[in-house]
Structure formats: structure tokens, C-alpha cells
Design an enzyme around this catalytic site. Structure first.
Site, mmCIF file in Angstrom:
data_model
loop_
_atom_site.group_PDB
_atom_site.id
_atom_site.type_symbol
_atom_site.label_atom_id
_atom_site.label_comp_id
_atom_site.label_asym_id
_atom_site.label_seq_id
_atom_site.Cartn_x
_atom_site.Cartn_y
_atom_site.Cartn_z
ATOM 1 N N CYS A 160 8.433 -6.285 23.689
ATOM 2 C CA CYS A 160 7.671 -5.903 22.558
ATOM 3 C C CYS A 160 7.371 -4.170 22.433
ATOM 4 O O CYS A 160 6.716 -3.712 21.679
ATOM 5 C CB CYS A 160 6.493 -6.563 22.470
ATOM 6 S SG CYS A 160 6.415 -8.296 22.666
ATOM 7 N N LYS A 163 -5.348 -15.684 21.763
ATOM 8 C CA LYS A 163 -4.129 -16.120 21.711
ATOM 9 C C LYS A 163 -3.598 -16.460 23.271
ATOM 10 O O LYS A 163 -3.653 -15.832 24.067
ATOM 11 C CB LYS A 163 -2.943 -15.430 21.042
ATOM 12 C CG LYS A 163 -1.703 -16.069 20.935
ATOM 13 C CD LYS A 163 -0.812 -15.200 20.226
ATOM 14 C CE LYS A 163 0.433 -15.649 20.155
ATOM 15 N NZ LYS A 163 1.492 -14.870 20.116
ATOM 16 N N CYS A 182 5.444 -6.395 15.649
ATOM 17 C CA CYS A 182 5.873 -6.346 16.861
ATOM 18 C C CYS A 182 7.481 -5.833 16.977
ATOM 19 O O CYS A 182 8.302 -5.862 15.946
ATOM 20 C CB CYS A 182 5.789 -7.520 17.512
ATOM 21 S SG CYS A 182 5.811 -7.454 19.319
ATOM 22 N N LYS A 204 -4.222 -11.145 24.002
ATOM 23 C CA LYS A 204 -3.190 -12.041 24.161
ATOM 24 C C LYS A 204 -2.755 -12.512 25.471
ATOM 25 O O LYS A 204 -2.121 -11.350 26.112
ATOM 26 C CB LYS A 204 -2.058 -11.597 23.204
ATOM 27 C CG LYS A 204 -0.715 -12.093 23.188
ATOM 28 C CD LYS A 204 0.251 -11.467 22.322
ATOM 29 C CE LYS A 204 1.790 -12.249 22.319
ATOM 30 N NZ LYS A 204 2.512 -11.758 21.362
ATOM 31 N N CYS A 206 9.582 -7.379 19.634
ATOM 32 C CA CYS A 206 10.409 -8.275 20.338
ATOM 33 C C CYS A 206 11.635 -8.902 19.487
ATOM 34 O O CYS A 206 12.653 -9.126 20.170
ATOM 35 C CB CYS A 206 9.499 -9.021 21.254
ATOM 36 S SG CYS A 206 8.733 -10.295 20.189
ATOM 37 N N ARG A 210 9.834 -18.647 21.121
ATOM 38 C CA ARG A 210 10.751 -17.619 21.750
ATOM 39 C C ARG A 210 12.294 -18.284 21.267
ATOM 40 O O ARG A 210 13.369 -17.379 21.149
ATOM 41 C CB ARG A 210 10.822 -17.400 23.066
ATOM 42 C CG ARG A 210 9.273 -16.480 23.430
ATOM 43 C CD ARG A 210 9.201 -15.915 24.770
ATOM 44 N NE ARG A 210 7.771 -15.386 24.890
ATOM 45 C CZ ARG A 210 7.356 -15.231 26.057
ATOM 46 N NH1 ARG A 210 7.850 -15.378 26.859
ATOM 47 N NH2 ARG A 210 6.107 -14.575 25.884
#
Ligand code: PBG
Length: 327
Positions: free
Chosen positions: A133, A251, A123, A198, A125, A208
Site C-alpha cells: 500500500c 475494518k 490506495c 484497519k 496496492c 486480494r
């Protein structure tokens, strides 16, 4: 007269633990678990993650130690998240062959070889200044330019020795782009576990903080799924399988058991479920306060995720489960 026979039969089969165990439909075993770890560039030792009690940001040395411990505990796999020193607009550290994840994978593989399956999260992010992302232009996330970068990241992880790459970005077409790039680079044997369904979830909050990947503006709703949607999840999974996903993921897990269940019975590929950071931290916080019993609630949650249809569970509880099951 109503026969009491069926009722009595069920009672008879619950009489004691030996009988309950004999007829038990779902068992939770270490062989299905994947343990997520965070590897951080430029630190010595390990840093506790405040929002996730019991979890740490690790230096590469610590990650190698952790990997050895997992092998000893009997946990078969890890998924690695990287926290780079340098972030930029194009996530260049994410595909640097000497980046934090690539170095960690090399060192871990050198130490444990095939004893531990190494999965890498693919990813942008954690590597972008804006924390999204994908590539951003005029406040918009650009899908297609992001695909090229994701493919580069995946190939760099495969080069480092990853067994499975796991794209978590939710851009359209990324599984196909990654599969093609891996094959072209000679990594036909590297599998793709796609974060297919997701959801744009508040359950990612603690993660995060752990990975410093909170978006600097806006949210992820333009690329992650609306929690209200079920049929759309099947569509996402279908597309990922068409593009070449070997394993599909739902998820978060606990609030989406219906989705896990449907994916399991609709498609013939292994299903993974991610018991995410918020699910973990809720349990930890309540257990610390003595409101719930940690061991029994964790085993109940994981059993339920498995009963719903997950073949693989990614969970921060994996090491605790190993200790409980091994003792
Ligand atoms: C990166 C990524 C996230 C998670 C896994 N990969 C965060 C996000 O999408 O915001 C969440 C994992 C967790 O909460 O445990 N895209």
C-alpha cells in the site's frame, strides 16, 4: 419474595411480531449501506470473482449499468476499487486522470449524477508491482513519500467527480496530506472517509484475489493494526479526526464489534464499518452448502454491526438486502 414483574414485562413485549417491532432498538435500512464494486481495465462485460460468489469484476459499461441498478434498488452509495492493466513501482495508474477509476467515476456520474454517492478507495496496492500500500525501498514501506502519491490519487478522484475519497493505506498522516491537497485544488466539498482502524486481517483474503493485490513479499503488519489491540484503534481514530477525517471506519466489522462500539461512543463523527470480503465469502460458502439460511444470517449480522454503533455499513450483501427488504 422476588418480584416477577420485570421478567413478565420483557415477555409481554416479545409476544408477537407487531409488539417486537414496536420496541425494536435497531433497524437495518438501505439508506445506511454502501456497495463495493470492482472495475477492471481492458475487459468487456463482467468476470465472476471465484472467491466471492455473486461478485464480479466489471468493465466501465457494466459499472454504469450497476450504478443505475443500485439507484433503482434504493442503495445510496458505492465504493469503487480499480484494477489497472499496468502496474509499476510508483502506482502511476492510480493517479492517471484517464485511469480506470477516474474514467469509471466520470461515466457513472454522467449517468446518475447526485442519485448515487460515489466513494473511491484511495490506495496503492492494486497499482504496484509489489502489491504493497506504499512506496517500497529495500523491502521497507516508506511512509512519507507515499503521502504525496496518495494526495495525488485523491485529487484525481475528486476531479473525476467523486463525492467522498476513502484512504485505505494506513500510512501515518495521510488524512492531513489528502485534506490539504483537496482544499488546495478547490475540492473543499469532497469528504474523507478514512479507514482509520484497519486491522491486518485474514478476512481480506478473497478481496486480494478479486483485486490481484496480494503483497508479493511480506505482509501488511507494519502498517495495518494488530487484531489484538483495542486502545490503539482509538488512538488511530483520534489522529484521523484531528487531521480532518469526516467519517471514520473500522475494518473488518464482525470480529471488531467492540471497536465499533467504542469509537461510536468516544467520538462525535459518523462511524462506518466494513463488512469485508472474508465475512461475505464465509456466509456465501456456508449458505451454498445449506448449513445456514443466507437471508436471516445476513440480516442478523448487519443488524449486529449497526447495534454495535455503525452509522454506515459497507457490504457486498447490499444488493441482496435491497431485494429482501423491497420484496
Ligand atoms: C486496499 C484495500 C483492501 C480492502 C479494502 N481496501 C485490502 C487490503 O488492505 O489488503 C479489503 C476489502 C475487503 O476485504 O473486502 N488497501
Amino acid at each position: 419474595m422476588i418480584s416477577l414483574f420485570p421478567l413478565r414485562r420483557l415477555r409481554r413485549l416479545r409476544k408477537n411480531e407487531k409488539i417486537r417491532s414496536l420496541v425494536r432498538e435497531t433497524r437495518i435500512g438501505l439508506e445506511d449501506l454502501v456497495y463495493p464494486i470492482f472495475v477492471k481495465e481492458g475487459i468487456e462485460g463482467r468476470e465472476p470473482i471465484k472467491s466471492m460468489p455473486g461478485q464480479y469484476r466489471l468493465s466501465i459499461n457494466e459499472a454504469v449499468k450497476e450504478a443505475k441498478e443500485l439507484v433503482e434498488l434504493g442503495i445510496p452509495a458505492i465504493i469503487i476499487f480499480g484494477i489497472p492493466k499496468h502496474k509499476d513501482e510508483i502506482a502511476s495508474e492510480a493517479y492517471n486522470s484517464k485511469g480506470i477509476v477516474q474514467r469509471a467515476v466520470r461515466e457513472i456520474k454522467k449517468e446518475v449524477g447526485d442519485e448515487l454517492i460515489v466513494i473511491t478507495d484511495v490506495c496503492l496496492c492494486e497499482y504496484t508491482t509489489h502489491g504493497h500500500c506504499g512506496i517500497v525501498e529495500d523491502g521497507k514501506i516508506l511512509n512519507d513519500p507515499t503521502l504525496k502519491i496518495l494526495a495525488k490519487i485523491a485529487v484525481s478522484h475528486a476531479e473525476a467527480g467523486a463525492d467522498i475519497v476513502a484512504p485505505s493505506d494506513m500510512m501515518d498522516g495521510r488524512v492531513g496530506a489528502i485534506r490539504e491537497a483537496l482544499d488546495e485544488a478547490g475540492y473543499e466539498d469532497v469528504a474523507i472517509m478514512s479507514y482509520s482502524a484497519k486491522y491486518a486481517s485474514s478476512f481480506y483474503g478473497p478481496f486480494r484475489e478479486a483485486a490481484y493485490s496480494k503483497p508479493a513479499f511480506g505482509d501488511r503488519k507494519s502498517y495495518q493494526m494488530d487484531p489484538a489491540n483495542f486502545r490503539e484503534a482509538l488512538e488511530e481514530v483520534y489522529l484521523d479526526i484531528q487531521e480532518g477525517a469526516d467519517i471514520v471506519m473500522v475494518k473488518p466489522a464482525l470480529a471488531y464489534l467492540d471497536v465499533i462500539h467504542a469509537v461510536k461512543w468516544e467520538f462525535n463523527v459518523p462511524v462506518a464499518a466494513y463488512n469485508v470480503s472474508g465475512e461475505y465469502s464465509l456466509v456465501k460458502a456456508a449458505a451454498e452448502k445449506g448449513y445456514v439460511d443466507e437471508k436471516s444470517i445476513v440480516l442478523e449480522i448487519l443488524t449486529s454491526i449497526k447495534r454495535a454503533g455503525a452509522d454506515i455499513i459497507l457490504t457486498y450483501h447490499a444488493k441482496d438486502v435491497a431485494k429482501w427488504l423491497n420484496s
